[in-house]
Design a protein around this motif. Structure first.
Motif, PDB file in Angstrom:
ATOM      1  N   MET A   1     102.123  37.112  70.528  1.00  0.00           N
ATOM      2  CA  MET A   1     101.847  38.555  70.502  1.00  0.00           C
ATOM      3  C   MET A   1     100.967  38.510  71.854  1.00  0.00           C
ATOM      4  O   MET A   1     100.274  37.367  72.192  1.00  0.00           O
ATOM      5  CB  MET A   1     101.135  38.915  69.288  1.00  0.00           C
ATOM      6  CG  MET A   1     100.513  40.356  69.670  1.00  0.00           C
ATOM      7  SD  MET A   1      99.799  40.876  67.767  1.00  0.00           S
ATOM      8  CE  MET A   1      99.339  42.235  68.364  1.00  0.00           C
ATOM      9  N   SER A   2     101.018  39.402  72.663  1.00  0.00           N
ATOM     10  CA  SER A   2     100.470  39.715  73.861  1.00  0.00           C
ATOM     11  C   SER A   2      99.266  40.724  73.796  1.00  0.00           C
ATOM     12  O   SER A   2      99.316  41.587  73.020  1.00  0.00           O
ATOM     13  CB  SER A   2     101.462  39.883  74.981  1.00  0.00           C
ATOM     14  OG  SER A   2     102.104  41.014  74.878  1.00  0.00           O
ATOM     15  N   TYR A   3      98.376  40.779  74.983  1.00  0.00           N
ATOM     16  CA  TYR A   3      97.493  41.590  74.979  1.00  0.00           C
ATOM     17  C   TYR A   3      97.768  42.319  76.318  1.00  0.00           C
ATOM     18  O   TYR A   3      97.940  41.862  77.301  1.00  0.00           O
ATOM     19  CB  TYR A   3      96.117  41.100  75.022  1.00  0.00           C
ATOM     20  CG  TYR A   3      94.977  42.176  75.429  1.00  0.00           C
ATOM     21  CD1 TYR A   3      94.652  43.288  74.796  1.00  0.00           C
ATOM     22  CD2 TYR A   3      94.128  42.111  76.724  1.00  0.00           C
ATOM     23  CE1 TYR A   3      94.121  44.230  74.968  1.00  0.00           C
ATOM     24  CE2 TYR A   3      93.394  43.177  77.126  1.00  0.00           C
ATOM     25  CZ  TYR A   3      93.249  44.241  76.117  1.00  0.00           C
ATOM     26  OH  TYR A   3      92.361  45.024  76.470  1.00  0.00           O
ATOM     27  N   ASP A   4      98.201  43.818  75.958  1.00  0.00           N
ATOM     28  CA  ASP A   4      98.952  44.475  77.085  1.00  0.00           C
ATOM     29  C   ASP A   4      98.060  45.754  77.555  1.00  0.00           C
ATOM     30  O   ASP A   4      97.242  46.126  76.795  1.00  0.00           O
ATOM     31  CB  ASP A   4     100.121  45.255  76.553  1.00  0.00           C
ATOM     32  CG  ASP A   4     101.281  44.303  75.772  1.00  0.00           C
ATOM     33  OD1 ASP A   4     101.280  43.042  76.253  1.00  0.00           O
ATOM     34  OD2 ASP A   4     101.848  44.765  75.220  1.00  0.00           O
ATOM     35  N   LEU A   5      98.128  45.516  78.923  1.00  0.00           N
ATOM     36  CA  LEU A   5      97.419  46.544  79.533  1.00  0.00           C
ATOM     37  C   LEU A   5      98.104  47.376  80.706  1.00  0.00           C
ATOM     38  O   LEU A   5      99.155  46.459  81.287  1.00  0.00           O
ATOM     39  CB  LEU A   5      96.066  46.082  80.384  1.00  0.00           C
ATOM     40  CG  LEU A   5      94.907  45.667  79.356  1.00  0.00           C
ATOM     41  CD1 LEU A   5      93.919  44.744  80.271  1.00  0.00           C
ATOM     42  CD2 LEU A   5      94.262  46.777  78.774  1.00  0.00           C
ATOM     43  N   MET A   6      98.000  48.554  81.083  1.00  0.00           N
ATOM     44  CA  MET A   6      98.802  48.988  82.267  1.00  0.00           C
ATOM     45  C   MET A   6      97.804  49.806  83.257  1.00  0.00           C
ATOM     46  O   MET A   6      96.856  50.361  82.779  1.00  0.00           O
ATOM     47  CB  MET A   6      99.749  50.318  81.721  1.00  0.00           C
ATOM     48  CG  MET A   6     100.511  50.963  82.765  1.00  0.00           C
ATOM     49  SD  MET A   6     101.607  51.996  82.166  1.00  0.00           S
ATOM     50  CE  MET A   6     100.676  53.558  81.951  1.00  0.00           C
ATOM     51  N   VAL A   7      98.073  49.665  84.587  1.00  0.00           N
ATOM     52  CA  VAL A   7      96.980  50.017  85.443  1.00  0.00           C
ATOM     53  C   VAL A   7      98.206  50.991  86.240  1.00  0.00           C
ATOM     54  O   VAL A   7      99.499  50.845  86.375  1.00  0.00           O
ATOM     55  CB  VAL A   7      96.725  48.898  86.672  1.00  0.00           C
ATOM     56  CG1 VAL A   7      95.535  48.328  85.900  1.00  0.00           C
ATOM     57  CG2 VAL A   7      97.474  48.280  87.067  1.00  0.00           C
ATOM     58  N   PHE A   8      97.545  52.357  86.643  1.00  0.00           N
ATOM     59  CA  PHE A   8      98.480  53.210  87.429  1.00  0.00           C
ATOM     60  C   PHE A   8      97.678  53.936  88.207  1.00  0.00           C
ATOM     61  O   PHE A   8      96.471  53.844  88.490  1.00  0.00           O
ATOM     62  CB  PHE A   8      98.648  54.059  86.092  1.00  0.00           C
ATOM     63  CG  PHE A   8      97.686  54.804  85.669  1.00  0.00           C
ATOM     64  CD1 PHE A   8      97.120  56.047  85.779  1.00  0.00           C
ATOM     65  CD2 PHE A   8      97.169  54.204  84.370  1.00  0.00           C
ATOM     66  CE1 PHE A   8      96.273  56.505  85.246  1.00  0.00           C
ATOM     67  CE2 PHE A   8      95.975  54.644  83.743  1.00  0.00           C
ATOM     68  CZ  PHE A   8      95.584  56.067  84.289  1.00  0.00           C
ATOM     69  N   ILE A   9      98.458  54.663  89.310  1.00  0.00           N
ATOM     70  CA  ILE A   9      97.957  55.574  90.159  1.00  0.00           C
ATOM     71  C   ILE A   9      97.509  56.801  89.445  1.00  0.00           C
ATOM     72  O   ILE A   9      98.233  57.591  88.934  1.00  0.00           O
ATOM     73  CB  ILE A   9      98.944  55.843  91.407  1.00  0.00           C
ATOM     74  CG1 ILE A   9      99.507  54.722  92.117  1.00  0.00           C
ATOM     75  CG2 ILE A   9      98.471  57.142  92.231  1.00  0.00           C
ATOM     76  CD1 ILE A   9      98.447  53.826  92.735  1.00  0.00           C
ATOM     77  N   PRO A  10      96.090  57.215  89.537  1.00  0.00           N
ATOM     78  CA  PRO A  10      95.516  58.470  88.726  1.00  0.00           C
ATOM     79  C   PRO A  10      96.519  59.731  89.036  1.00  0.00           C
ATOM     80  O   PRO A  10      96.578  60.666  88.320  1.00  0.00           O
ATOM     81  CB  PRO A  10      94.245  58.188  89.098  1.00  0.00           C
ATOM     82  CG  PRO A  10      93.936  56.817  89.475  1.00  0.00           C
ATOM     83  CD  PRO A  10      95.112  56.492  90.185  1.00  0.00           C
ATOM     84  N   GLU A  11      96.664  59.979  90.353  1.00  0.00           N
ATOM     85  CA  GLU A  11      97.173  61.041  90.777  1.00  0.00           C
ATOM     86  C   GLU A  11      98.724  61.346  90.352  1.00  0.00           C
ATOM     87  O   GLU A  11      99.246  62.488  90.107  1.00  0.00           O
ATOM     88  CB  GLU A  11      97.157  61.011  92.264  1.00  0.00           C
ATOM     89  CG  GLU A  11      96.058  61.196  93.020  1.00  0.00           C
ATOM     90  CD  GLU A  11      95.223  59.731  93.002  1.00  0.00           C
ATOM     91  OE1 GLU A  11      94.105  59.824  93.355  1.00  0.00           O
ATOM     92  OE2 GLU A  11      96.136  58.788  92.942  1.00  0.00           O
ATOM     93  N   ALA A  12      99.317  60.365  89.716  1.00  0.00           N
ATOM     94  CA  ALA A  12     100.581  60.175  89.344  1.00  0.00           C
ATOM     95  C   ALA A  12     100.668  60.635  87.892  1.00  0.00           C
ATOM     96  O   ALA A  12     101.834  60.847  87.373  1.00  0.00           O
ATOM     97  CB  ALA A  12     101.510  58.888  89.480  1.00  0.00           C
ATOM     98  N   ALA A  13      99.592  60.357  87.127  1.00  0.00           N
ATOM     99  CA  ALA A  13      99.565  60.516  85.552  1.00  0.00           C
ATOM    100  C   ALA A  13      99.098  61.622  85.249  1.00  0.00           C
ATOM    101  O   ALA A  13      98.231  62.681  85.748  1.00  0.00           O
ATOM    102  CB  ALA A  13      98.596  59.278  85.158  1.00  0.00           C
TER     103      ALA A  13
END
Length: 147
Positions: A1-13
């Motif tokens: 099992m993994s610990y998952d995180l997502m980073v993103f461009i705020p203006e795109a979300a």
């Protein structure tokens, strides 16, 4: 099992939790039409974040991967998101590093690993949770309606 995180461009979300969840699920269908291991396709802020992340959490699929290092991380790189799957035993350290670098590079963070599904956005030099309801827009009255 993994610990998952997502980073993103705020203006795109999207800026509401429900719309963000739908967007997140669409992003993780991985349908952008490119491989998901090339940093050249992602936004500059995400690329800068990734360069620094790899100093502590090297790419599991990179040229120097050994397969026996707990810090090796599986990165899926999209145009406006990077999804990272960390070793569960490193969850606390991974989250601290992701947040510190997200703040530095002004990218958002989503934690899908827990029920709270925390969505954090950079603002004023710190990370803030996405509000449940966006703030109302100030309504301007015409200049002739003063009361």
């Amino acid at each position: 099992m993994s610990y998952d995180l997502m980073v993103f461009i705020p203006e795109a979300a999207p800026q509401t939790p429900a719309a963000f969840q739908a967007w997140y699920h669409a992003q993780t269908e991985w349908t952008e039409g490119h491989t998901y291991d090339d940093p050249a396709i992602t936004a500059p802020a995400l690329r800068a974040w990734l360069v620094e992340m790899r100093q502590t959490f090297p790419d599991l699929n990179g040229d120097e991967a050994t397969g026996d290092n707990d810090y090796e991380t599986d990165y899926s790189i999209g145009c406006v998101v990077i999804y990272a799957a960390f070793s569960w035993s490193l969850a606390t350290e991974a989250l601290e590093t992701v947040l510190r670098l997200a703040q530095k590079h002004q990218v958002g963070v989503f934690d899908p690993s827990f029920e709270a599904n925390t969505i954090l956005l950079p603002a004023d030099g710190t990370m803030h949770p996405l509000p449940a309801v966006p703030p109302p827009q100030a309504q301007k009255k015409p200049w002739w309606k003063v009361w």
